[in-house]
Design an enzyme around this catalytic site. Structure first.
Site, PDB file in Angstrom:
ATOM      1  N   ARG A  73      19.490   6.411   5.045  1.00 28.54           N
ATOM      2  CA  ARG A  73      18.994   5.386   3.834  1.00 28.54           C
ATOM      3  C   ARG A  73      19.399   3.874   3.965  1.00 28.54           C
ATOM      4  NH1 ARG A  73      19.449   7.682  -1.809  1.00 28.54           N
ATOM      5  NH2 ARG A  73      21.607   7.111  -0.728  1.00 28.54           N
ATOM      6  N   HIS A 124      18.704 -19.174   2.086  1.00 31.77           N
ATOM      7  CA  HIS A 124      18.737 -18.873   3.422  1.00 31.77           C
ATOM      8  C   HIS A 124      19.445 -17.554   4.242  1.00 31.77           C
ATOM      9  CE1 HIS A 124      17.002 -18.875   7.048  1.00 31.77           C
ATOM     10  NE2 HIS A 124      16.332 -20.281   7.105  1.00 31.77           N
ATOM     11  N   LYS A 172      18.595   0.317  -1.497  1.00 37.33           N
ATOM     12  CA  LYS A 172      20.031   0.564  -2.585  1.00 37.33           C
ATOM     13  C   LYS A 172      20.078  -0.598  -1.984  1.00 37.33           C
ATOM     14  CE  LYS A 172      23.735   4.019  -3.475  1.00 37.33           C
ATOM     15  NZ  LYS A 172      22.993   4.219  -5.159  1.00 37.33           N
ATOM     16  N   GLU A 205      13.466   7.120 -12.654  1.00 38.21           N
ATOM     17  CA  GLU A 205      14.745   7.650 -12.403  1.00 38.21           C
ATOM     18  C   GLU A 205      15.773   7.192 -13.980  1.00 38.21           C
ATOM     19  OE1 GLU A 205      15.735   6.307  -8.687  1.00 38.21           O
ATOM     20  OE2 GLU A 205      15.608   4.626  -9.520  1.00 38.21           O
TER      21      GLU A 205
HETATM   22  N1  PXG Z   1      19.046   6.600  -8.368  1.00 37.88           N
HETATM   23  C1  PXG Z   1      19.621   5.973  -8.799  1.00 37.88           C
HETATM   24  C2  PXG Z   1      19.313   4.343  -9.296  1.00 37.88           C
HETATM   25  C3  PXG Z   1      21.002   6.111  -8.234  1.00 37.88           C
HETATM   26  O1  PXG Z   1      21.282   4.957  -7.973  1.00 37.88           O
HETATM   27  C4  PXG Z   1      21.082   8.552  -7.811  1.00 37.88           C
HETATM   28  C5  PXG Z   1      19.253   7.998  -8.335  1.00 37.88           C
HETATM   29  C6  PXG Z   1      21.180   9.220  -6.748  1.00 37.88           C
HETATM   30  O2  PXG Z   1      21.033   9.134  -6.077  1.00 37.88           O
HETATM   31  P1  PXG Z   1      22.222  10.592  -4.609  1.00 37.88           P
HETATM   32  O3  PXG Z   1      21.393   9.793  -3.512  1.00 37.88           O
HETATM   33  O4  PXG Z   1      23.523   9.927  -4.945  1.00 37.88           O
HETATM   34  O5  PXG Z   1      21.481  11.698  -4.944  1.00 37.88           O
HETATM   35  C7  PXG Z   1      21.797   6.699  -7.269  1.00 37.88           C
HETATM   36  C8  PXG Z   1      22.805   7.137  -7.015  1.00 37.88           C
HETATM   37  C9  PXG Z   1      28.185   5.275  -9.298  1.00 37.88           C
HETATM   38  C10 PXG Z   1      27.748   5.779  -8.269  1.00 37.88           C
HETATM   39  O6  PXG Z   1      29.263   4.931  -9.249  1.00 37.88           O
HETATM   40  C11 PXG Z   1      25.962   6.269  -8.517  1.00 37.88           C
HETATM   41  C12 PXG Z   1      24.990   6.353  -7.129  1.00 37.88           C
HETATM   42  C13 PXG Z   1      25.637   7.392  -6.492  1.00 37.88           C
HETATM   43  C14 PXG Z   1      26.861   7.410  -6.240  1.00 37.88           C
HETATM   44  C15 PXG Z   1      27.780   6.777  -7.436  1.00 37.88           C
HETATM   45  O7  PXG Z   1      28.208   5.164 -10.507  1.00 37.88           O
HETATM   46  N2  PXG Z   1      24.031   6.394  -7.993  1.00 37.88           N
END
Ligand code: PXG
Length: 312
Positions: A73, A124, A172, A205
């Protein structure tokens, strides 16, 4: 009302008081350095424009959960913003293991960051010849246990999730202001998470978690076309955790009404793992307790990550 009121600021205070926080070793562009020497330029476009991408990964009992999925990812995010990483996936995987070792942690949160690198004050991106790579391995800060036992209250953010055609939530990226502003809406309402709708009014989400509903014996989650991060935990639940509990999980467009009428709602994320939602604003979901399907999935998740599960 079944959920527990949370003093939101106390969570950050606890994190700040973590004694380990003072002397972490950080991997920065090829070297392990003490955290107070892990410095980047004010001309890095990661800082100037939020131009870069990141991953949040978990280490459970010395094993990294879904490392390859996270790296895939990460490199896909980088490709979508036309950032050419300075290191290969194999080199980054080795660097993550080296950073874990240097910090002597067994259970941890791993933050991997690619920045566009140092450039000029102009936008840029291709005048930044050397993308930055940062790996931080820190102790994890979890939601309070009561929230797992009793379920959490969330709100629906007024602000929609940024549309795919503007900035695909599947990237991300280092620019999380859409999520942060929704998180501020949650904090202002004394809760820790907000559900975000897309500009069509579909459920997408939460600010840092994906969402699932259990309704009439079916488990549903919004499709990627609703504008979501393709969560690694979401995919783990769809492909492995759900089926091994005997549940099929279906991607389906969800509207707010589907959430209000659900028997159970749960969220998934690297930080949150699996957590039940028992109230949305002033609406109670199901019977107001963490439901049996959610509990079943939570138990299976714990078994797989916290015991002697093989790394994959
Ligand atoms: N949606 C969003 C917008 C995220 O940022 C998820 C879904 C869940 O994805 P994963 O791959 O983690 O199952 C995320 C992930 C934090 C923190 O410090 C946030 C995430 C992951 C790890 C830490 O708040 N978000």
């Amino acid at each position: 009302m079944s959920s527990v009121p949370v003093n939101v600021s106390s969570i950050d205070d606890e994190a700040a008081a973590d004694p380990r926080g003072a002397n972490l070793k950080v991997w920065l562009n090829g070297s392990i350095v003490p955290q107070d020497q892990a410095l980047i330029s004010v001309f890095d476009h990661g800082l100037l424009y939020g131009d870069g991408c990141f991953e949040g990964i978990r280490l459970y009992n010395g094993r990294i959960l879904k490392l390859m999925s996270h790296l895939d990812r990460m490199y896909s995010s980088a490709e979508k913003i036309r950032l050419k990483p300075s290191y290969s996936k194999e080199q980054v995987a080795a660097a993550i293991r080296e950073t874990i070792k240097a910090n002597n942690l067994n259970d941890a949160y791993i933050r991997l960051i690619f920045t566009r690198g140092v450039g000029t004050l102009g936008l840029h991106p291709f005048r930044c010849p050397d993308p930055g790579t940062i790996i931080i391995v820190d102790a994890i800060k979890l939601y309070p246990q009561e929230l797992y036992d009793q379920g959490m209250r969330v709100i629906v953010a007024e602000r929609p999730r940024i549309p795919i055609e503007c900035l695909d939530p599947a990237i991300k990226s280092l620019n999380y202001l859409n999520n942060i502003l929704a998180k501020i809406e949650a904090i202002d309402a004394d809760v820790l998470e907000a559900i975000m709708l897309n500009t069509e009014g579909e459920v997408s989400e939460c600010t840092g978690d994906n969402i699932f509903v259990v309704t009439g014996g079916r488990i549903l989650t919004p499709p990627v076309s609703s504008g979501i991060l393709h969560g690694i935990t979401r995919q783990f639940v769809i492909d492995e955790i759900g089926p091994s509990c005997g549940y099929e999980i279906v991607e389906q467009t969800l509207m707010l009404e589907d959430l209000y009428q659900a028997d159970e709602i749960f969220l998934t994320g690297t930080a949150a793992e699996i957590i039940g939602v028992t109230e949305i604003g002033d609406k109670v979901i199901g019977d107001g307790t963490v439901g049996t399907v959610t509990k079943h999935l939570m138990d299976e998740f714990s078994k797989r990550v916290k015991k002697d599960a093989p790394e994959d």
